[in-house]
Design an enzyme around this catalytic site. Structure first.
Site, PDB file in Angstrom:
ATOM      1  N   ASP A   9       0.855  -1.185   0.000  1.00  0.00           N
ATOM      2  CA  ASP A   9       0.000   0.000   0.000  1.00  0.00           C
ATOM      3  C   ASP A   9       0.898   1.243   0.000  1.00  0.00           C
ATOM      4  OD1 ASP A   9      -2.336   1.726   0.560  1.00  0.00           O
ATOM      5  OD2 ASP A   9      -1.446   1.868   2.561  1.00  0.00           O
ATOM      6  N   ASP A  11      -0.153   5.141   0.765  1.00  0.00           N
ATOM      7  CA  ASP A  11      -0.369   6.147   1.816  1.00  0.00           C
ATOM      8  C   ASP A  11      -0.551   5.491   3.175  1.00  0.00           C
ATOM      9  OD1 ASP A  11      -0.491   8.686   0.165  1.00  0.00           O
ATOM     10  OD2 ASP A  11      -2.025   7.490  -0.833  1.00  0.00           O
ATOM     11  N   THR A  43      -2.747   0.582  -4.415  1.00  0.00           N
ATOM     12  CA  THR A  43      -3.244   1.836  -3.857  1.00  0.00           C
ATOM     13  C   THR A  43      -4.641   2.178  -4.347  1.00  0.00           C
ATOM     14  OG1 THR A  43      -2.743   4.223  -3.728  1.00  0.00           O
ATOM     15  CG2 THR A  43      -2.145   3.095  -5.758  1.00  0.00           C
ATOM     16  N   GLY A  44      -5.280   3.071  -3.613  1.00  0.00           N
ATOM     17  CA  GLY A  44      -6.547   3.622  -4.072  1.00  0.00           C
ATOM     18  C   GLY A  44      -6.338   4.768  -5.047  1.00  0.00           C
ATOM     19  N   LYS A 197      -8.308  -4.754  -3.583  1.00  0.00           N
ATOM     20  CA  LYS A 197      -6.864  -4.991  -3.645  1.00  0.00           C
ATOM     21  C   LYS A 197      -6.557  -6.490  -3.566  1.00  0.00           C
ATOM     22  CE  LYS A 197      -5.173  -0.618  -1.719  1.00  0.00           C
ATOM     23  NZ  LYS A 197      -4.275   0.005  -0.720  1.00  0.00           N
ATOM     24  N   ASP A 220      -2.205  -0.602   5.940  1.00  0.00           N
ATOM     25  CA  ASP A 220      -2.520   0.071   7.207  1.00  0.00           C
ATOM     26  C   ASP A 220      -3.995   0.367   7.399  1.00  0.00           C
ATOM     27  OD1 ASP A 220      -2.405   2.211   5.147  1.00  0.00           O
ATOM     28  OD2 ASP A 220      -2.712   3.527   6.867  1.00  0.00           O
ATOM     29  N   ASN A 223      -9.098  -0.617   3.428  1.00  0.00           N
ATOM     30  CA  ASN A 223      -9.067  -1.050   2.028  1.00  0.00           C
ATOM     31  C   ASN A 223      -7.907  -1.999   1.737  1.00  0.00           C
ATOM     32  OD1 ASN A 223      -7.282   1.180   2.372  1.00  0.00           O
ATOM     33  ND2 ASN A 223      -7.320   1.614   0.195  1.00  0.00           N
TER      34      ASN A 223
END
Length: 269
Positions: A9, A11, A43-44, A197, A220, A223
């Site tokens: 991930d 962020d 990532t989103g 994900k 973290d 998602n």
């Protein structure tokens, strides 16, 4: 069995709290990729918001990949070839946009190149997302949106109290038909049911003929849960939300303590 694929991930995980890559993290990622480990940024963010990180990490090669839009799109980081895509239909857009107005929260969607909002009072969180990722932002009324647009991801965004109250009112059938997940206190993402994900990492692993027990994932937030669950070695950051720590196999250091570097050095290299 050795780890052959690492999905990370961005962020809150890869980046520290100043949203920067540390020297320690860059060194660990380079050492892993030099040894042939498949590195995935998951990532989103839209793809445009990941390109600078791909370049800074030197991941423009044939065994590095990027999962963007929370799993809706999977691409080779070097060639940019699209391997997996699970977007939303125009009817999906109309339905979710209408629901957001009923719930009284702001809303925006993204295609491959741009972010669109029909809110005249553009949310500060929409502006924050556009600024963070570098994706261009346009105001466009619902009537101006067209069926030929390739919408990949939609997001309800608002102040945490408003958003949390709205989420509680989302009809059950929406949760059955779409993938819906909070990626930040003020972001609630609504995607194609196949776009998570975990599903993206699974599909990519199968394409690469890599077994789940040869996969390590790091995250973290909520998602990241699906990819933490999928991996043979799911790793929660020291700063992860409780739900991620509860299901993880391991807990590494925080993103301000180079937690990604620690995990790669300990469990991959």
């Amino acid at each position: 069995m050795s780890i052959k694929l690492v999905a990370i991930d961005i962020d809150g995980t890869l980046l520290n709290s100043e949203r920067k890559l540390t020297t320690e993290v860059k060194a660990a990622v380079k050492k892993a990729t030099d040894q042939g480990v498949n590195i995935i940024l998951a990532t989103g963010r839209p793809t445009i918001g990941v390109i600078p990180l791909i370049q800074e990490l030197g991941l423009e090669n044939d065994h590095s990949f990027v999962v963007t839009y929370n799993g809706a799109l999977v691409q080779n980081a070097g060639t940019k070839e699209i391997l997996v895509e699970h977007g939303l239909t125009f009817d999906d857009y109309l339905e979710i946009e209408y629901l957001s107005r009923k719930l009284g929260v702001h809303f925006h969607v993204q295609d491959h190149d741009r972010m669109y909002t029909a809110n005249r009072d553009i949310s500060e969180y929409t502006i924050e997302e556009a600024t963070l990722t570098g994706i261009p932002l346009s105001y466009r009324s619902v009537d101006e949106m067209t069926p030929d647009m390739h919408i990949i991801k939609s997001m309800m965004i608002d102040h945490q109290e408003l958003l949390d109250a709205a989420i509680k009112q989302v009809p059950k059938d929406y949760q059955e038909r779409f993938a819906m997940v909070k990626s930040a206190p003020y972001y609630y993402e609504v995607l194609n049911k196949q776009a998570t994900k975990g599903a993206a990492v699974k599909e990519l692993s199968e394409l690469l003929k890599i077994k789940p027990e040869e996969v390590m994932t790091l995250g973290d937030n909520e998602n990241d849960l699906t990819m933490i669950e999928f991996a043979g070695l799911g790793v929660a950051m020291g700063n992860a939300v409780p739900a991620v720590k509860e299901i993880a196999n391991k807990i590494t250091k925080t993103n301000d303590e180079h937690g990604v570097a620690y995990a790669i050095n300990e469990w991959v290299l």
